[in-house]
Design a protein around this motif. Structure first.
Motif, PDB file in Angstrom:
ATOM      1  N   ASP A 119     -27.191  36.681 100.394  1.00 13.13           N
ATOM      2  CA  ASP A 119     -28.580  36.295 100.668  1.00 13.13           C
ATOM      3  C   ASP A 119     -29.423  37.569 100.777  1.00 13.13           C
ATOM      4  OD1 ASP A 119     -28.155  33.576 100.701  1.00 13.13           O
ATOM      5  OD2 ASP A 119     -27.492  33.764 102.663  1.00 13.13           O
ATOM      6  N   ASP A 120     -28.801  38.594 100.621  1.00 16.26           N
ATOM      7  CA  ASP A 120     -29.618  40.033 100.672  1.00 16.26           C
ATOM      8  C   ASP A 120     -30.542  40.344 101.859  1.00 16.26           C
ATOM      9  OD1 ASP A 120     -29.739  42.432  99.334  1.00 16.26           O
ATOM     10  OD2 ASP A 120     -31.373  41.936  98.228  1.00 16.26           O
ATOM     11  N   VAL A 121     -30.033  39.798 102.903  1.00 15.17           N
ATOM     12  CA  VAL A 121     -30.652  40.131 104.301  1.00 15.17           C
ATOM     13  C   VAL A 121     -30.204  41.421 104.654  1.00 15.17           C
ATOM     14  CG1 VAL A 121     -31.325  39.052 106.462  1.00 15.17           C
ATOM     15  CG2 VAL A 121     -30.845  37.522 104.639  1.00 15.17           C
ATOM     16  N   PRO A 122     -31.278  42.297 104.862  1.00 16.75           N
ATOM     17  CA  PRO A 122     -30.910  43.648 105.394  1.00 16.75           C
ATOM     18  C   PRO A 122     -30.106  43.540 106.838  1.00 16.75           C
ATOM     19  CG  PRO A 122     -33.298  43.557 104.758  1.00 16.75           C
ATOM     20  CD  PRO A 122     -32.616  42.261 104.802  1.00 16.75           C
ATOM     21  N   MET A 123     -28.946  44.282 106.968  1.00 14.48           N
ATOM     22  CA  MET A 123     -28.378  44.367 108.150  1.00 14.48           C
ATOM     23  C   MET A 123     -28.789  45.155 109.125  1.00 14.48           C
ATOM     24  SD  MET A 123     -24.498  44.288 106.364  1.00 14.48           S
ATOM     25  CE  MET A 123     -23.628  44.239 107.940  1.00 14.48           C
ATOM     26  N   THR A 124     -28.825  44.724 110.309  1.00 15.49           N
ATOM     27  CA  THR A 124     -29.407  45.549 111.434  1.00 15.49           C
ATOM     28  C   THR A 124     -28.359  46.791 111.912  1.00 15.49           C
ATOM     29  OG1 THR A 124     -28.064  44.336 113.002  1.00 15.49           O
ATOM     30  CG2 THR A 124     -30.260  43.501 112.571  1.00 15.49           C
ATOM     31  N   GLN A 125     -28.780  47.525 112.750  1.00 14.64           N
ATOM     32  CA  GLN A 125     -27.799  48.599 112.960  1.00 14.64           C
ATOM     33  C   GLN A 125     -26.566  47.836 113.630  1.00 14.64           C
ATOM     34  OE1 GLN A 125     -29.312  50.648 110.898  1.00 14.64           O
ATOM     35  NE2 GLN A 125     -28.481  52.249 112.128  1.00 14.64           N
ATOM     36  N   ALA A 126     -26.857  47.091 114.542  1.00 15.00           N
ATOM     37  CA  ALA A 126     -25.848  46.153 115.278  1.00 15.00           C
ATOM     38  C   ALA A 126     -24.829  45.386 114.367  1.00 15.00           C
ATOM     39  CB  ALA A 126     -26.389  45.157 116.048  1.00 15.00           C
ATOM     40  N   GLN A 127     -25.407  45.084 113.333  1.00 11.24           N
ATOM     41  CA  GLN A 127     -24.506  44.471 112.326  1.00 11.24           C
ATOM     42  C   GLN A 127     -23.560  45.462 111.728  1.00 11.24           C
ATOM     43  OE1 GLN A 127     -27.523  42.214 110.499  1.00 11.24           O
ATOM     44  NE2 GLN A 127     -26.883  40.070 111.332  1.00 11.24           N
ATOM     45  N   LEU A 128     -24.266  46.608 111.266  1.00  7.74           N
ATOM     46  CA  LEU A 128     -23.581  47.412 110.450  1.00  7.74           C
ATOM     47  C   LEU A 128     -22.309  48.158 111.200  1.00  7.74           C
ATOM     48  CD1 LEU A 128     -26.529  49.627 109.068  1.00  7.74           C
ATOM     49  CD2 LEU A 128     -24.789  48.068 107.543  1.00  7.74           C
ATOM     50  N   ALA A 129     -22.736  48.348 112.660  1.00  4.12           N
ATOM     51  CA  ALA A 129     -21.768  48.858 113.599  1.00  4.12           C
ATOM     52  C   ALA A 129     -20.521  47.685 113.648  1.00  4.12           C
ATOM     53  CB  ALA A 129     -22.262  48.987 114.758  1.00  4.12           C
ATOM     54  N   GLU A 130     -20.821  46.587 113.571  1.00  8.32           N
ATOM     55  CA  GLU A 130     -19.951  45.435 113.687  1.00  8.32           C
ATOM     56  C   GLU A 130     -19.040  45.435 112.458  1.00  8.32           C
ATOM     57  OE1 GLU A 130     -21.972  41.882 115.152  1.00  8.32           O
ATOM     58  OE2 GLU A 130     -20.616  40.772 113.858  1.00  8.32           O
ATOM     59  N   ALA A 131     -19.625  45.566 111.541  1.00 12.58           N
ATOM     60  CA  ALA A 131     -18.734  45.731 110.079  1.00 12.58           C
ATOM     61  C   ALA A 131     -17.899  46.805 110.114  1.00 12.58           C
ATOM     62  CB  ALA A 131     -19.755  45.903 108.915  1.00 12.58           C
ATOM     63  N   MET A 132     -18.357  47.892 110.566  1.00 16.53           N
ATOM     64  CA  MET A 132     -17.440  49.244 110.721  1.00 16.53           C
ATOM     65  C   MET A 132     -16.310  49.021 111.591  1.00 16.53           C
ATOM     66  SD  MET A 132     -18.735  51.649 108.903  1.00 16.53           S
ATOM     67  CE  MET A 132     -18.412  53.503 109.676  1.00 16.53           C
ATOM     68  N   ALA A 133     -16.582  48.287 112.641  1.00 16.38           N
ATOM     69  CA  ALA A 133     -15.413  47.915 113.476  1.00 16.38           C
ATOM     70  C   ALA A 133     -14.276  47.193 112.962  1.00 16.38           C
ATOM     71  CB  ALA A 133     -16.086  47.167 114.624  1.00 16.38           C
ATOM     72  N   THR A 134     -14.729  46.404 112.055  1.00 13.67           N
ATOM     73  CA  THR A 134     -13.414  45.351 111.421  1.00 13.67           C
ATOM     74  C   THR A 134     -13.042  45.468 109.954  1.00 13.67           C
ATOM     75  OG1 THR A 134     -15.281  43.919 110.895  1.00 13.67           O
ATOM     76  CG2 THR A 134     -14.251  43.554 112.941  1.00 13.67           C
ATOM     77  N   ALA A 135     -13.973  46.382 109.114  1.00 16.07           N
ATOM     78  CA  ALA A 135     -13.665  46.433 107.902  1.00 16.07           C
ATOM     79  C   ALA A 135     -12.569  47.666 107.547  1.00 16.07           C
ATOM     80  CB  ALA A 135     -14.950  46.629 106.951  1.00 16.07           C
ATOM     81  N   ASP A 136     -12.151  47.545 106.196  1.00 15.49           N
ATOM     82  CA  ASP A 136     -11.268  48.844 105.910  1.00 15.49           C
ATOM     83  C   ASP A 136     -11.942  49.748 105.192  1.00 15.49           C
ATOM     84  OD1 ASP A 136      -8.633  47.730 106.612  1.00 15.49           O
ATOM     85  OD2 ASP A 136      -8.763  46.188 105.227  1.00 15.49           O
ATOM     86  N   VAL A 137     -12.874  49.146 104.308  1.00 18.23           N
ATOM     87  CA  VAL A 137     -14.116  49.829 103.575  1.00 18.23           C
ATOM     88  C   VAL A 137     -15.366  49.234 103.690  1.00 18.23           C
ATOM     89  CG1 VAL A 137     -14.688  50.683 101.263  1.00 18.23           C
ATOM     90  CG2 VAL A 137     -12.474  50.074 101.766  1.00 18.23           C
ATOM     91  N   LEU A 138     -16.597  49.962 103.993  1.00 14.54           N
ATOM     92  CA  LEU A 138     -17.972  49.625 103.964  1.00 14.54           C
ATOM     93  C   LEU A 138     -18.648  50.366 102.659  1.00 14.54           C
ATOM     94  CD1 LEU A 138     -20.175  48.357 106.003  1.00 14.54           C
ATOM     95  CD2 LEU A 138     -20.966  50.696 106.170  1.00 14.54           C
ATOM     96  N   VAL A 139     -19.283  49.178 102.158  1.00 15.27           N
ATOM     97  CA  VAL A 139     -20.214  49.202 100.802  1.00 15.27           C
ATOM     98  C   VAL A 139     -21.708  49.534 101.119  1.00 15.27           C
ATOM     99  CG1 VAL A 139     -20.588  49.098  98.517  1.00 15.27           C
ATOM    100  CG2 VAL A 139     -18.095  48.635  99.451  1.00 15.27           C
ATOM    101  N   PRO A 140     -21.999  50.629 102.012  1.00 19.14           N
ATOM    102  CA  PRO A 140     -23.616  50.444 102.278  1.00 19.14           C
ATOM    103  C   PRO A 140     -24.281  50.847 100.697  1.00 19.14           C
ATOM    104  CG  PRO A 140     -22.473  52.520 102.752  1.00 19.14           C
ATOM    105  CD  PRO A 140     -21.138  51.933 102.043  1.00 19.14           C
ATOM    106  N   ALA A 141     -25.692  50.567 100.908  1.00 20.84           N
ATOM    107  CA  ALA A 141     -26.669  51.036  99.907  1.00 20.84           C
ATOM    108  C   ALA A 141     -27.657  52.127 100.483  1.00 20.84           C
ATOM    109  CB  ALA A 141     -27.545  49.671  99.544  1.00 20.84           C
ATOM    110  N   ILE A 142     -28.113  52.778  99.833  1.00 22.85           N
ATOM    111  CA  ILE A 142     -28.945  53.849 100.224  1.00 22.85           C
ATOM    112  C   ILE A 142     -30.093  53.472 101.050  1.00 22.85           C
ATOM    113  CG2 ILE A 142     -28.485  55.499  98.058  1.00 22.85           C
ATOM    114  CD1 ILE A 142     -31.592  54.649  97.546  1.00 22.85           C
ATOM    115  N   CYS A 143     -30.387  52.256 101.359  1.00 19.46           N
ATOM    116  CA  CYS A 143     -31.320  51.814 102.226  1.00 19.46           C
ATOM    117  C   CYS A 143     -30.773  51.362 103.744  1.00 19.46           C
ATOM    118  CB  CYS A 143     -32.069  50.642 101.732  1.00 19.46           C
ATOM    119  SG  CYS A 143     -31.015  49.157 101.131  1.00 19.46           S
TER     120      CYS A 143
END
Ligand code: NAI
Ligand code: 3PY
Length: 333
Positions: free
Chosen positions: A33-57
């Motif tokens: 759905d391409d909804v930008p992730m909040t800082q909290a959602q990015l942190a949550e993703a970091m906590a569980t993932a093996d790899v994060l694929v962020p974009a430059i935004c």
């Protein structure tokens, strides 16, 4: 027993072809759905993932990195610039970073060349005028819409890496003389091929150029590289084009100088507080003094697919225990 697929969290929508391949190879959590992730959602993703694929935004700051769980070993950036990632903090946590150099080079150089042409030749001003409803075009006349010739002018490229050199190749075909400032000179055979003149002193180069193109990354060393003091060295009839990062120019100082007629104009694809664009810049654009683009230097379908392929190769290599081809190390910055 089959090896468990790595959990790969992707922060933004990517081309369908790339998402399909990621689903095949990884336990991919996609943002269709391409909804930008909040800082909290990015942190949550970091906590569980093996790899994060962020974009430059996305802003992958030290707080987001501190939230990394024990499995997070790689940040595989979708994009070339890594100034949105706290590389030192990631390195300290033993998290590898990769980016996607090379595949965006030619498209970004095309857009840089487009701005180099558009600003002195008043391209967007003319295009807007002919489609305006108020019938402002009285027809051709000798003094109508005069811009400035670029053939024979001196182009100063700041940051002569992949994109800088690709800009130089294009600019030579348009009859510009190529000058450059870089951390170090190019190998002699490339300098010869581009007929490029190296300036060790940025200050001295600035004072002699007709057009400047910024093509270096944003790092602590290049933040406001074009400071208010350095902008004062630039000739008042010169143009500045920036397709690198907004932070490399002191945007307030740039605006002030264009407003005061101390600089002829600018072509900007990137901004200091992106995606916010200064209302003063918008006003200058309406007055035909600047051409503004919404960070679309690499925005081609082909570049996005090639970038996605590079991200996949980096993740695969890393997960298979190899050195990923596009590893970013703090020392490189
Ligand atoms: N507008 C857009 O859509 C895009 C923008 N970019 C931006 O363009 C930048 C450059 O990309 P590439 O050419 O691929 O990178 P590159 O690493 O090949 O070239 C950068 C050059 O800048 C030079 N440099 C670094 N620090 C410097 C300093 N303090 N003073 C002078 N020169 C310095 C380096 O020596 C290198 O030659 C990226 O970092 C990114 O920020 C990249 C792709 C698309
Ligand atoms: O990849 C980058 O660095 C960009 O600016 C987006 O194209």
């Amino acid at each position: 027993m089959a090896r468990k697929k790595p959990l790969v969290v992707v922060t933004r929508k990517l081309p369908d072809k790339i998402e399909t391949r990621m689903r095949e190879l990884f336990d991919a959590r996609l943002n269709v759905d391409d909804v930008p992730m909040t800082q909290a959602q990015l942190a949550e993703a970091m906590a569980t993932a093996d790899v994060l694929v962020p974009a430059i935004c996305d802003r992958i700051d030290s707080t987001v990195i501190e939230a990394a769980g024990p499995n997070l070993k790689l940040i595989a950036n979708f994009g070339n610039g890594v100034d949105h990632i706290d590389v030192a903090a990631a390195n300290a946590r033993g998290i590898a970073i990769t980016n996607t150099p090379g595949v965006l080079t030619e498209d970004t150089a095309d857009m840089t060349m487009a701005l180099i042409l558009a600003v002195p030749r008043r391209l967007t001003e003319g295009a807007a005028l002919i489609t305006s409803d108020d019938g402002t075009w009285p027809g051709w006349s000798p003094m109508w819409m005069l811009g400035h010739r670029i053939w024979g002018k001196r182009l100063g490229i700041i940051g002569m890496g992949r994109i800088g050199q690709a800009v130089a190749r294009r600019a030579r075909a348009f009859g510009l003389q190529i000058h450059y400032h870089n951390r170090r000179p190019l190998p002699a055979h490339i300098e010869e091929e581009l007929e490029a003149t190296y300036w060790d002193s940025l200050d001295q180069m600035l004072a002699r150029m007709d057009i400047l193109s910024i093509n270096c990354p944003h790092t602590p060393a290049t933040f406001h590289l074009l400071s208010a003091r350095r902008l004062k060295l630039v000739r008042p009839d010169a143009y500045i084009v920036n397709t690198a990062r907004g932070e490399v120019i002191d945007e307030h100082a740039l605006i002030r100088m264009i407003e005061n007629g101390e600089l002829a104009g600018a072509g900007l694809d990137v901004f200091e507080r992106e995606p916010a664009v200064s209302p003063k810049l918008l006003k200058l654009a309406r007055a035909g003094k600047v051409v503004l683009l919404p960070h679309m230097g690499s925005a081609t379908v082909e570049a996005r697919i090639d970038t996605g392929e590079k991200v996949i190769v980096n993740i695969k290599a890393f997960m298979d225990g190899h050195r990923p081809p596009d590893r970013v190390l703090p020392a490189m910055l």
